[in-house]
Design a protein around this motif. Structure first.
Motif, mmCIF file in Angstrom:
data_model
loop_
_atom_site.group_PDB
_atom_site.id
_atom_site.type_symbol
_atom_site.label_atom_id
_atom_site.label_comp_id
_atom_site.label_asym_id
_atom_site.label_seq_id
_atom_site.Cartn_x
_atom_site.Cartn_y
_atom_site.Cartn_z
ATOM 1 N N GLU A 60 46.764 38.167 103.316
ATOM 2 C CA GLU A 60 47.909 37.262 103.198
ATOM 3 C C GLU A 60 48.144 36.854 101.748
ATOM 4 O OE1 GLU A 60 50.239 36.305 105.429
ATOM 5 O OE2 GLU A 60 49.277 37.838 106.657
ATOM 6 N N ALA A 61 47.051 36.677 101.016
ATOM 7 C CA ALA A 61 47.152 36.274 99.609
ATOM 8 C C ALA A 61 47.855 37.337 98.774
ATOM 9 C CB ALA A 61 45.771 36.000 99.042
ATOM 10 N N ALA A 62 47.591 38.601 99.092
ATOM 11 C CA ALA A 62 48.123 39.694 98.278
ATOM 12 C C ALA A 62 49.596 39.976 98.554
ATOM 13 C CB ALA A 62 47.308 40.957 98.516
ATOM 14 N N LYS A 63 50.067 39.628 99.734
ATOM 15 C CA LYS A 63 51.450 39.930 100.095
ATOM 16 C C LYS A 63 52.441 39.201 99.182
ATOM 17 C CE LYS A 63 50.626 40.800 105.042
ATOM 18 N NZ LYS A 63 50.855 40.291 106.413
ATOM 19 N N GLY A 64 53.365 39.947 98.610
ATOM 20 C CA GLY A 64 54.424 39.344 97.805
ATOM 21 C C GLY A 64 54.050 38.978 96.388
ATOM 22 N N ALA A 65 52.793 39.207 95.994
ATOM 23 C CA ALA A 65 52.381 38.873 94.626
ATOM 24 C C ALA A 65 52.886 39.917 93.639
ATOM 25 C CB ALA A 65 50.861 38.779 94.535
ATOM 26 N N ASP A 66 53.188 39.475 92.431
ATOM 27 C CA ASP A 66 53.535 40.416 91.358
ATOM 28 C C ASP A 66 52.268 41.036 90.772
ATOM 29 O OD1 ASP A 66 56.393 39.923 91.373
ATOM 30 O OD2 ASP A 66 55.904 37.960 90.531
ATOM 31 N N VAL A 67 51.240 40.190 90.620
ATOM 32 C CA VAL A 67 49.955 40.630 90.065
ATOM 33 C C VAL A 67 48.846 40.168 90.998
ATOM 34 C CG1 VAL A 67 48.388 40.566 88.092
ATOM 35 C CG2 VAL A 67 50.864 40.419 87.717
ATOM 36 N N VAL A 68 47.944 41.089 91.352
ATOM 37 C CA VAL A 68 46.773 40.763 92.165
ATOM 38 C C VAL A 68 45.533 40.997 91.307
ATOM 39 C CG1 VAL A 68 45.440 41.276 94.245
ATOM 40 C CG2 VAL A 68 47.952 41.435 94.295
ATOM 41 N N VAL A 69 44.823 39.918 90.989
ATOM 42 C CA VAL A 69 43.605 40.004 90.186
ATOM 43 C C VAL A 69 42.410 39.854 91.122
ATOM 44 C CG1 VAL A 69 42.264 38.972 88.316
ATOM 45 C CG2 VAL A 69 44.763 39.027 88.172
ATOM 46 N N VAL A 70 41.552 40.871 91.151
ATOM 47 C CA VAL A 70 40.385 40.849 92.031
ATOM 48 C C VAL A 70 39.157 40.542 91.187
ATOM 49 C CG1 VAL A 70 39.094 42.055 93.819
ATOM 50 C CG2 VAL A 70 41.524 42.594 93.455
ATOM 51 N N VAL A 71 38.560 39.363 91.442
ATOM 52 C CA VAL A 71 37.425 38.892 90.640
ATOM 53 C C VAL A 71 36.260 38.613 91.579
ATOM 54 C CG1 VAL A 71 36.799 37.424 88.692
ATOM 55 C CG2 VAL A 71 39.184 37.611 89.353
ATOM 56 N N VAL A 72 35.666 39.682 92.102
ATOM 57 C CA VAL A 72 34.486 39.541 92.955
ATOM 58 C C VAL A 72 33.372 40.396 92.372
ATOM 59 C CG1 VAL A 72 35.881 39.084 95.012
ATOM 60 C CG2 VAL A 72 35.184 41.439 94.500
ATOM 61 N N LYS A 73 32.179 40.260 92.916
ATOM 62 C CA LYS A 73 31.050 41.054 92.435
ATOM 63 C C LYS A 73 31.350 42.539 92.635
ATOM 64 C CE LYS A 73 28.548 37.451 91.419
ATOM 65 N NZ LYS A 73 28.358 37.080 89.995
ATOM 66 N N PRO A 74 30.867 43.390 91.724
ATOM 67 C CA PRO A 74 31.189 44.820 91.814
ATOM 68 C C PRO A 74 30.887 45.444 93.167
ATOM 69 C CG PRO A 74 30.176 44.332 89.694
ATOM 70 C CD PRO A 74 30.081 43.069 90.505
ATOM 71 N N TRP A 75 29.781 45.027 93.799
ATOM 72 C CA TRP A 75 29.423 45.634 95.085
ATOM 73 C C TRP A 75 30.312 45.167 96.236
ATOM 74 C CZ3 TRP A 75 26.149 42.441 92.269
ATOM 75 C CH2 TRP A 75 25.942 41.164 92.766
ATOM 76 N N LEU A 76 31.095 44.113 95.992
ATOM 77 C CA LEU A 76 32.040 43.647 97.008
ATOM 78 C C LEU A 76 33.429 44.269 96.838
ATOM 79 C CD1 LEU A 76 31.222 39.818 97.254
ATOM 80 C CD2 LEU A 76 30.747 41.587 98.954
ATOM 81 N N MET A 77 33.661 44.889 95.708
ATOM 82 C CA MET A 77 34.982 45.451 95.439
ATOM 83 C C MET A 77 35.441 46.442 96.511
ATOM 84 S SD MET A 77 36.607 44.201 92.767
ATOM 85 C CE MET A 77 37.699 45.453 92.096
ATOM 86 N N PRO A 78 34.619 47.411 96.923
ATOM 87 C CA PRO A 78 35.082 48.350 97.950
ATOM 88 C C PRO A 78 35.483 47.656 99.251
ATOM 89 C CG PRO A 78 33.127 49.211 96.869
ATOM 90 C CD PRO A 78 33.276 47.785 96.417
ATOM 91 N N VAL A 79 34.753 46.611 99.627
ATOM 92 C CA VAL A 79 35.054 45.878 100.858
ATOM 93 C C VAL A 79 36.402 45.176 100.742
ATOM 94 C CG1 VAL A 79 34.303 44.029 102.412
ATOM 95 C CG2 VAL A 79 32.608 45.536 101.350
ATOM 96 N N VAL A 80 36.615 44.488 99.634
ATOM 97 C CA VAL A 80 37.868 43.749 99.427
ATOM 98 C C VAL A 80 39.040 44.711 99.311
ATOM 99 C CG1 VAL A 80 39.119 42.236 97.840
ATOM 100 C CG2 VAL A 80 36.721 41.768 98.378
ATOM 101 N N LEU A 81 38.866 45.787 98.568
ATOM 102 C CA LEU A 81 39.966 46.739 98.381
ATOM 103 C C LEU A 81 40.321 47.455 99.678
ATOM 104 C CD1 LEU A 81 38.973 48.230 94.903
ATOM 105 C CD2 LEU A 81 40.759 46.556 95.392
ATOM 106 N N GLU A 82 39.327 47.672 100.525
ATOM 107 C CA GLU A 82 39.600 48.288 101.822
ATOM 108 C C GLU A 82 40.512 47.387 102.654
ATOM 109 O OE1 GLU A 82 39.708 51.186 104.561
ATOM 110 O OE2 GLU A 82 38.671 51.340 102.628
ATOM 111 N N GLU A 83 40.306 46.063 102.525
ATOM 112 C CA GLU A 83 41.183 45.109 103.208
ATOM 113 C C GLU A 83 42.616 45.208 102.685
ATOM 114 O OE1 GLU A 83 39.589 40.933 104.192
ATOM 115 O OE2 GLU A 83 38.526 41.488 102.353
ATOM 116 N N LEU A 84 42.741 45.398 101.364
ATOM 117 C CA LEU A 84 44.046 45.303 100.707
ATOM 118 C C LEU A 84 44.854 46.589 100.711
ATOM 119 C CD1 LEU A 84 43.055 43.280 97.503
ATOM 120 C CD2 LEU A 84 43.984 42.388 99.643
#
Length: 260
Positions: free
Chosen positions: A56-80
């Motif tokens: 929901e946070a990513a919808k409609g944003a001009d810029v999406v900044v992902v600031v999580v631990k490197p090992w969490l990046m694949p999990v978060v990006l899979e959601e997005l």
């Protein structure tokens, strides 16, 4: 600009503070699983939008900044990956070593407007040193947007992606090394008779004075050193002790350690 920040921990939080304080961003949405943390940001900056839902946070944003631990990046990006609009949205990785190629590979979108940026925690006070690298398909217009965003949090340097790592060691990890020097100076001050708070005041103002001097004059550090070093004086004795202890070598080795 509509900005979404995913991850409100130490680094994400510093950026959120910096951007919110600037008052120059139309809309900021932050997403984190820690509801108590989100509530604290909302209390301090009522105009922020907060959510625990990354999608929901990513919808409609001009810029999406992902600031999580490197090992969490694949999990978060899979959601997005199913909701991002790669034709319109800019995606920024602020995770160490999670490059634009990794963004493209994980999201399955080689033509995305992807950026790899490493700031430091001084972003909260608009005093970060941030390194910005753009992906292969990213446009110059997108670069201007991202640079303008991080300019609100301090100094920025646009570099090729292979220099983000060294930049991180100098400025992001490096800020901890500077803190260690300040702590050592405080300990020396205490040993010589100052109270801890006095030693801290002296160390901080001395560091501030050195930085201001170099910024205002444009001198090389050695030029400034020459101004306070006289033959047979106390300064040269201290400098020689640093050299005998391998100070320069230790600093250089610390900067290169994280690149091995």
């Amino acid at each position: 600009m509509k900005l979404t920040v995913i991850g409100a921990g130490n680094m994400g939080g510093a950026l959120i503070h910096g951007w919110a304080k600037s008052g120059k961003i139309e809309s900021i949405t932050i997403s984190d699983k820690n509801e108590q943390l989100l509530a604290s940001f909302k209390e301090k900056y009522p105009s922020l939008q907060t959510t625990t839902d990354n999608v929901e946070a990513a919808k409609g944003a001009d810029v999406v900044v992902v600031v999580v631990k490197p090992w969490l990046m694949p999990v978060v990006l899979e959601e997005l990956k199913g909701v991002l609009d790669y034709g319109k949205q800019i995606v920024v990785s602020d995770a160490a070593n999670f490059t634009t190629d990794k963004l493209a590979e994980t999201l399955g979108e080689p033509e995305g407007q992807f950026f790899y940026v490493i700031p430091n925690i001084a972003a909260e006070f608009a005093a970060s040193m941030s390194f910005i690298a753009k992906g292969k398909a990213a446009s110059e217009e997108s670069l201007e947007v991202v640079k303008g965003l991080y300019d609100l949090c301090g100094d920025t340097l646009v570099v090729t992606e292979n220099l983000v790592g060294p930049g991180m060691m100098m400025a992001s990890c490096g800020i901890a090394y500077v803190m260690r020097y300040i702590r050592a100076q405080m300990e020396g001050g205490c040993e010589m008779g100052f109270y801890p708070n006095q030693a801290k005041q002296i160390a901080l103002q001395t560091m501030q004075g050195a930085v201001s001097l170099l910024k205002e004059t444009g001198w090389h550090p050695e030029e400034a050193i020459d101004k306070v070093t006289t033959p047979g004086g106390v300064t040269i004795k201290g400098l020689n002790e640093l050299d005998h202890a391998g100070f320069n070598s230790a600093v250089i080795r610390s900067l290169k350690a994280g690149l091995k």
